[in-house]
Design a protein around this motif. Structure first.
Motif, PDB file in Angstrom:
ATOM      1  N   ARG A  15     -19.414 -29.168  11.443  1.00  0.00           N
ATOM      2  CA  ARG A  15     -20.398 -28.305  11.036  1.00  0.00           C
ATOM      3  C   ARG A  15     -20.030 -27.030  10.125  1.00  0.00           C
ATOM      4  O   ARG A  15     -18.916 -26.685  10.395  1.00  0.00           O
ATOM      5  N   LEU A  16     -20.958 -26.399   9.798  1.00  0.00           N
ATOM      6  CA  LEU A  16     -20.584 -25.230   8.888  1.00  0.00           C
ATOM      7  C   LEU A  16     -20.104 -24.180   9.679  1.00  0.00           C
ATOM      8  O   LEU A  16     -19.241 -23.353   9.280  1.00  0.00           O
ATOM      9  N   ASP A  17     -20.941 -23.977  10.733  1.00  0.00           N
ATOM     10  CA  ASP A  17     -20.820 -22.817  11.444  1.00  0.00           C
ATOM     11  C   ASP A  17     -19.375 -22.758  12.232  1.00  0.00           C
ATOM     12  O   ASP A  17     -18.809 -22.128  12.503  1.00  0.00           O
ATOM     13  N   LYS A  18     -19.065 -24.118  12.545  1.00  0.00           N
ATOM     14  CA  LYS A  18     -17.815 -24.251  13.274  1.00  0.00           C
ATOM     15  C   LYS A  18     -16.599 -23.865  12.075  1.00  0.00           C
ATOM     16  O   LYS A  18     -15.531 -23.425  12.489  1.00  0.00           O
ATOM     17  N   TRP A  19     -16.936 -24.370  10.993  1.00  0.00           N
ATOM     18  CA  TRP A  19     -15.670 -24.216   9.976  1.00  0.00           C
ATOM     19  C   TRP A  19     -15.385 -22.689   9.686  1.00  0.00           C
ATOM     20  O   TRP A  19     -14.503 -22.176   9.574  1.00  0.00           O
ATOM     21  N   LEU A  20     -16.799 -22.054   9.425  1.00  0.00           N
ATOM     22  CA  LEU A  20     -16.700 -20.485   9.168  1.00  0.00           C
ATOM     23  C   LEU A  20     -16.025 -20.029  10.309  1.00  0.00           C
ATOM     24  O   LEU A  20     -15.297 -19.066  10.069  1.00  0.00           O
ATOM     25  N   TRP A  21     -16.336 -20.546  11.460  1.00  0.00           N
ATOM     26  CA  TRP A  21     -15.616 -19.779  12.746  1.00  0.00           C
ATOM     27  C   TRP A  21     -13.970 -20.125  12.787  1.00  0.00           C
ATOM     28  O   TRP A  21     -13.194 -19.230  12.750  1.00  0.00           O
ATOM     29  N   ALA A  22     -13.548 -21.409  12.312  1.00  0.00           N
ATOM     30  CA  ALA A  22     -12.331 -21.690  12.201  1.00  0.00           C
ATOM     31  C   ALA A  22     -11.214 -21.020  11.239  1.00  0.00           C
ATOM     32  O   ALA A  22     -10.301 -20.662  11.271  1.00  0.00           O
ATOM     33  N   ALA A  23     -12.271 -20.844  10.159  1.00  0.00           N
ATOM     34  CA  ALA A  23     -11.583 -20.095   8.981  1.00  0.00           C
ATOM     35  C   ALA A  23     -11.507 -18.417   9.072  1.00  0.00           C
ATOM     36  O   ALA A  23     -11.263 -17.803   8.271  1.00  0.00           O
ATOM     37  N   ARG A  24     -12.234 -18.119  10.179  1.00  0.00           N
ATOM     38  CA  ARG A  24     -12.206 -16.656  10.815  1.00  0.00           C
ATOM     39  C   ARG A  24     -12.790 -15.597   9.797  1.00  0.00           C
ATOM     40  O   ARG A  24     -12.415 -14.483   9.645  1.00  0.00           O
ATOM     41  N   PHE A  25     -14.029 -16.204   9.380  1.00  0.00           N
ATOM     42  CA  PHE A  25     -14.936 -15.345   8.642  1.00  0.00           C
ATOM     43  C   PHE A  25     -15.829 -14.773   9.689  1.00  0.00           C
ATOM     44  O   PHE A  25     -16.217 -13.423   9.529  1.00  0.00           O
ATOM     45  N   CYS A  64     -20.535 -10.813   4.553  1.00  0.00           N
ATOM     46  CA  CYS A  64     -20.314 -10.073   5.608  1.00  0.00           C
ATOM     47  C   CYS A  64     -20.274  -8.665   5.501  1.00  0.00           C
ATOM     48  O   CYS A  64     -19.248  -8.192   4.919  1.00  0.00           O
ATOM     49  N   GLY A  65     -20.943  -8.014   6.226  1.00  0.00           N
ATOM     50  CA  GLY A  65     -21.415  -6.478   5.940  1.00  0.00           C
ATOM     51  C   GLY A  65     -21.246  -6.173   4.555  1.00  0.00           C
ATOM     52  O   GLY A  65     -22.346  -6.627   3.889  1.00  0.00           O
ATOM     53  N   PHE A  66     -20.547  -5.337   3.845  1.00  0.00           N
ATOM     54  CA  PHE A  66     -20.689  -5.011   2.782  1.00  0.00           C
ATOM     55  C   PHE A  66     -20.214  -5.929   1.707  1.00  0.00           C
ATOM     56  O   PHE A  66     -20.431  -5.895   0.497  1.00  0.00           O
ATOM     57  N   ASP A  67     -19.313  -6.868   2.148  1.00  0.00           N
ATOM     58  CA  ASP A  67     -18.495  -7.815   1.176  1.00  0.00           C
ATOM     59  C   ASP A  67     -19.314  -9.067   1.125  1.00  0.00           C
ATOM     60  O   ASP A  67     -19.855  -9.446   1.994  1.00  0.00           O
ATOM     61  N   GLU A  68     -18.991  -9.506  -0.369  1.00  0.00           N
ATOM     62  CA  GLU A  68     -19.721 -10.823  -0.517  1.00  0.00           C
ATOM     63  C   GLU A  68     -18.460 -11.634  -1.027  1.00  0.00           C
ATOM     64  O   GLU A  68     -17.803 -11.205  -2.065  1.00  0.00           O
ATOM     65  N   ARG A  69     -18.367 -12.795  -0.489  1.00  0.00           N
ATOM     66  CA  ARG A  69     -17.145 -13.787  -1.059  1.00  0.00           C
ATOM     67  C   ARG A  69     -17.706 -14.895  -1.544  1.00  0.00           C
ATOM     68  O   ARG A  69     -18.636 -15.407  -1.039  1.00  0.00           O
ATOM     69  N   VAL A  70     -16.878 -15.500  -2.413  1.00  0.00           N
ATOM     70  CA  VAL A  70     -17.242 -16.698  -3.098  1.00  0.00           C
ATOM     71  C   VAL A  70     -15.810 -17.575  -2.638  1.00  0.00           C
ATOM     72  O   VAL A  70     -14.734 -17.217  -3.382  1.00  0.00           O
ATOM     73  N   VAL A  71     -15.936 -18.548  -1.963  1.00  0.00           N
ATOM     74  CA  VAL A  71     -14.789 -19.433  -1.529  1.00  0.00           C
ATOM     75  C   VAL A  71     -15.008 -20.744  -1.871  1.00  0.00           C
ATOM     76  O   VAL A  71     -16.061 -21.258  -1.731  1.00  0.00           O
ATOM     77  N   ALA A  83      -4.422 -16.410  11.305  1.00  0.00           N
ATOM     78  CA  ALA A  83      -4.944 -15.716  10.219  1.00  0.00           C
ATOM     79  C   ALA A  83      -4.352 -16.816   9.158  1.00  0.00           C
ATOM     80  O   ALA A  83      -5.141 -16.982   8.016  1.00  0.00           O
ATOM     81  N   SER A  84      -2.959 -17.003   9.084  1.00  0.00           N
ATOM     82  CA  SER A  84      -2.165 -17.508   7.809  1.00  0.00           C
ATOM     83  C   SER A  84      -2.813 -18.723   7.742  1.00  0.00           C
ATOM     84  O   SER A  84      -2.883 -19.420   6.377  1.00  0.00           O
ATOM     85  N   GLU A  85      -2.953 -19.688   8.717  1.00  0.00           N
ATOM     86  CA  GLU A  85      -3.449 -21.025   8.731  1.00  0.00           C
ATOM     87  C   GLU A  85      -4.657 -20.904   8.279  1.00  0.00           C
ATOM     88  O   GLU A  85      -5.128 -21.993   7.553  1.00  0.00           O
ATOM     89  N   ALA A  86      -5.631 -20.159   8.686  1.00  0.00           N
ATOM     90  CA  ALA A  86      -6.864 -19.996   8.264  1.00  0.00           C
ATOM     91  C   ALA A  86      -7.041 -19.999   6.870  1.00  0.00           C
ATOM     92  O   ALA A  86      -8.120 -20.382   6.378  1.00  0.00           O
ATOM     93  N   GLN A  87      -6.339 -19.116   6.407  1.00  0.00           N
ATOM     94  CA  GLN A  87      -6.533 -18.708   4.809  1.00  0.00           C
ATOM     95  C   GLN A  87      -6.211 -19.966   3.859  1.00  0.00           C
ATOM     96  O   GLN A  87      -6.663 -20.055   2.754  1.00  0.00           O
TER      97      GLN A  87
END
Length: 135
Positions: A15-25, A64-71, A83-87
Motif C-alpha cells: 500500500r502507498l501509505d505503508k511505503w511512505l511510512w517505510a521510506a520515512r516521509f 510535507c509542511g513547507f517542502d514539496e518533493r518529487v521522488v 534512514a540510510s536504507e530508506a533513502q
C-alpha cells in the motif's frame, strides 16, 4: 509452482501509505494516510488513495509542511528501517531538490527580517517618534 508466483506477487504489492511510512516521509502510517486523504500526495500528477499500490518507476509528489518533493520509486518495502536504507527506496529529482533548497533559503532570509519581540516598549516608541518627526 503457482504458489511461488503468488508469493512473489505478494512481496511486490504494498500500500502507498505503508511505503511512505517505510521510506520515512511520515512518522506513522496514520499520518501518511491522512496526508494522502487530504491531497498532499499525488502519483503521476493525480490524487490517489492510501490503498494504491506504488510500482518501481512511479513519480510521487509529496508535500510535507513547507517542502514539496518529487521522488521516483526505486524499490518497494513494507519494513521501516534506518534512514540510510530508506533513502534507497526512492530518488528525488534534481529539479525538486533545487526548488526545496531555494525555498529553504527564502524562508531563512525571510525569517531574519520578520523577527520581532511584539509591541515596542516606551523607549522604542520615543525613538520611533523622534525618527518620524525628524528631531
Amino acid at each position: 509452482m503457482g504458489r511461488q508466483t503468488e508469493a512473489a506477487d505478494e512481496r511486490e504489492r504494498i500500500r502507498l501509505d505503508k511505503w511512505l511510512w517505510a521510506a520515512r516521509f511520515f512518522k506513522t502510517r496514520a499520518l501518511a494516510r491522512e496526508a494522502i486523504d487530504s491531497g498532499k500526495v499525488h502519483c503521476r500528477g493525480e490524487r490517489c488513495k492510501p490503498s494504491r499500490e506504488p510500482k518501481v518507476g512511479d513519480e510521487l509528489q509529496i508535500r510535507c509542511g513547507f517542502d514539496e518533493r518529487v521522488v521516483i520509486v526505486q524499490a518497494l518495502s513494507a519494513v521501516r528501517r534506518g534512514a540510510s536504507e530508506a533513502q534507497q527506496l526512492y530518488t528525488e529529482t534534481p529539479d525538486s531538490l533545487a526548488r526545496r533548497e531555494q525555498a529553504a533559503e527564502l524562508r531563512r532570509a525571510g525569517a531574519l527580517g520578520l523577527q520581532t519581540d511584539g509591541r515596542p516598549n516606551k523607549k522604542q516608541r520615543r525613538q520611533i517618534h523622534q525618527f518620524r518627526d525628524g528631531h
